[in-house]
Each structure stands twice: as structure tokens, then as C-alpha cells.
Design an enzyme around this catalytic site. Structure first.
Site, PDB file in Angstrom:
ATOM      1  N   GLU A  81      37.575  31.533  40.892  1.00  0.00           N
ATOM      2  CA  GLU A  81      38.558  32.583  41.195  1.00  0.00           C
ATOM      3  C   GLU A  81      37.803  33.818  41.672  1.00  0.00           C
ATOM      4  O   GLU A  81      37.007  34.391  40.921  1.00  0.00           O
ATOM      5  CB  GLU A  81      39.382  32.920  39.940  1.00  0.00           C
ATOM      6  CG  GLU A  81      40.355  34.069  40.159  1.00  0.00           C
ATOM      7  CD  GLU A  81      41.006  34.549  38.861  1.00  0.00           C
ATOM      8  OE1 GLU A  81      41.191  33.722  37.920  1.00  0.00           O
ATOM      9  OE2 GLU A  81      41.312  35.744  38.773  1.00  0.00           O
ATOM     10  N   ARG A 118      39.052  42.515  44.230  1.00  0.00           N
ATOM     11  CA  ARG A 118      38.747  43.876  43.763  1.00  0.00           C
ATOM     12  C   ARG A 118      37.645  44.518  44.574  1.00  0.00           C
ATOM     13  O   ARG A 118      37.293  45.658  44.330  1.00  0.00           O
ATOM     14  CB  ARG A 118      38.255  43.839  42.306  1.00  0.00           C
ATOM     15  CG  ARG A 118      39.283  43.395  41.337  1.00  0.00           C
ATOM     16  CD  ARG A 118      38.705  43.401  39.935  1.00  0.00           C
ATOM     17  NE  ARG A 118      39.482  42.501  39.127  1.00  0.00           N
ATOM     18  CZ  ARG A 118      39.166  42.127  37.898  1.00  0.00           C
ATOM     19  NH1 ARG A 118      38.055  42.562  37.342  1.00  0.00           N
ATOM     20  NH2 ARG A 118      39.934  41.304  37.241  1.00  0.00           N
ATOM     21  N   LYS A 139      48.557  32.969  32.951  1.00  0.00           N
ATOM     22  CA  LYS A 139      47.294  33.564  32.550  1.00  0.00           C
ATOM     23  C   LYS A 139      47.624  34.487  31.378  1.00  0.00           C
ATOM     24  O   LYS A 139      48.514  35.344  31.499  1.00  0.00           O
ATOM     25  CB  LYS A 139      46.739  34.356  33.742  1.00  0.00           C
ATOM     26  CG  LYS A 139      45.578  35.278  33.454  1.00  0.00           C
ATOM     27  CD  LYS A 139      45.112  35.912  34.769  1.00  0.00           C
ATOM     28  CE  LYS A 139      44.190  37.098  34.534  1.00  0.00           C
ATOM     29  NZ  LYS A 139      42.837  36.905  35.025  1.00  0.00           N
TER      30      LYS A 139
END
Ligand code: 3PG
Length: 208
Positions: free
Chosen positions: A38, A42, A126
Site C-alpha cells: 500500500e 501522502r 481498515k
């Protein structure tokens, strides 16, 4: 609902600062025994890094993370992400995922958010930020009302606690930055990253 993440119980979560780190990272993960990644959106290098990995290391299953709005969601789809992860959920993201049948892992931190996700047909979430939200104690409590829900726990997970999470029957996976931290990538310490990946994989295989 099936997911490309099924069967992948350890998911490295990374923030790639430099595009030139993308391929060494991907190859290091594979040689350590992990075939899923993943990449969080950012950093400025995230999109180009994901694209590079998809094109050059097709054995690795790459998805985007920290997807917080529709624009990031659609961009992730456009560049070919195999899955998309969000720290939370919104009706517009859930709608988008459902309509496009995108493999999507929405984040939850409360019973109400789980209920909203269930309304949209999702039953895997999640659980973020796992440790700060009470970790395993909270997961055990959520099992009562949400017995059919599975979680990928992330946030504060590391070599010291990931097996405890995976031993919970409502936890299908854990994610975290502990194996490929920004510091290790900045230092080009691929050997250390490989060692941490191999360590996690070996602990997990001993426990099953
Ligand atoms: C995240 O999405 O930020 C992940 O959960 C990573 O958390 P960690 O850095 O605590 O592993």
C-alpha cells in the site's frame, strides 16, 4: 465480497519520498516474501512511484492508501491501482467504490461507521488507528455486534504485536510502516528492510 487482499495477511504501508526508491522497495518486498504493497498518497512522489512499480514489477500487487477524496480515488483507478485504502469512509467514496466495483478498504473507528459501511455492502474495514483506539480489546468488543465483519488493523502495529492481532478471528490482515519505514528508505537500507520483511513473514508462518 472478495478482495485481491484475501490471503495477504501482512500489508506494508509506505510513504515513498523519492521516485527512485520505488523499484528497490518493490524488489526488496518480493525478495523478502511479501507480494502486496500500500503506497500512501501522502508524498509528491506517490503517484509516479505507484505507476513505476505497476509497469516494472507486475508481480507486486500495488494499491493506494490515505485516499481521502473522490479525486484521489479516481486518480488511483486511472493509474491502475489494484486496491484502494482510506483511513475513513464517506458516502461519496463508498458510492464510488460500489458503482465502479473497485476493490476498496474503507477505514472505520466506530460502530456507527461500520454500520454505514455495511449499509453500502462492505464487510471488511481498515481498523485505524488500531492501537490508539484500544487495539485488540476494542476488536474483541466489536465482534459481538459485528460478527461477520473482518478488519485489517493498522496504526501502531509492529513486529512486537502483529501476531496478537492476526490471532483474532475478526482480523484478516495487519498493515503498517514498521518494515519499510521512511527512515530506512531515506537511508537506502534495503537490506534492513528485507530483514524486517523476512522476520515478519517467518513469525507469521510459524504461528499458522
Ligand atoms: C497508516 O495508514 O498510516 C498506517 O496505518 C500506518 O500506520 P503506522 O505508521 O503506525 O504503521
Amino acid at each position: 465480497m472478495t478482495s485481491i487482499l484475501d490471503g495477504h495477511s501482512i500489508i506494508p504501508v509506505v510513504a515513498i519520498e523519492k521516485v527512485e526508491h520505488a523499484i528497490p522497495l518493490a524488489e526488496t518486498l518480493l525478495s523478502g516474501g511479501i507480494s502486496v504493497l500500500e503506497v500512501t498518497l501522502r508524498t509528491d512522489a506517490a503517484i509516479e512511484s505507484i505507476t513505476k512499480i505497476i509497469n516494472s514489477v507486475p508481480e507486486l500487487i500495488v494499491g493506494s492508501g490515505t485516499v481521502c477524496n473522490e479525486k484521489q480515488f479516481k486518480l488511483s483507478q486511472d493509474i491502475g491501482c489494484k486496491f484502494i485504502v482510506s483511513p475513513g469512509l464517506t458516502p461519496s467514496l463508498l458510492d464510488l467504490a460500489r458503482e465502479s466495483q473497485q476493490d476498496f478498504l474503507p477505514g472505520i473507528s466506530s460502530a456507527s461507521e461500520i454500520m454505514l459501511g455495511l449499509e453500502y455492502g462492505f464487510n471488511r474495514f481498515k481498523f485505524f488507528p488500531a492501537e490508539a483506539l484500544g487495539g485488540i480489546t476494542t476488536l474483541k468488543s466489536l465482534k459481538g455486534p459485528f460478527g461477520n465483519v473482518k478488519f485489517c488493523a493498522t496504526g501502531g502495529i509492529g513486529a512486537h504485536n502483529f501476531l496478537n492481532y492476526l490471532s483474532q478471528d475478526n482480523v484478516s490482515a495487519v498493515g503498517g510502516s514498521w518494515m519499510a519505514s521512511s527512515e530506512l528508505m531515506a537511508a537506502n537500507d534495503w537490506l534492513k528492510i528485507e530483514e524486517l520483511v523476512k522476520h515478519a513473514v517467518s513469525l507469521q508462518s510459524i504461528s499458522v
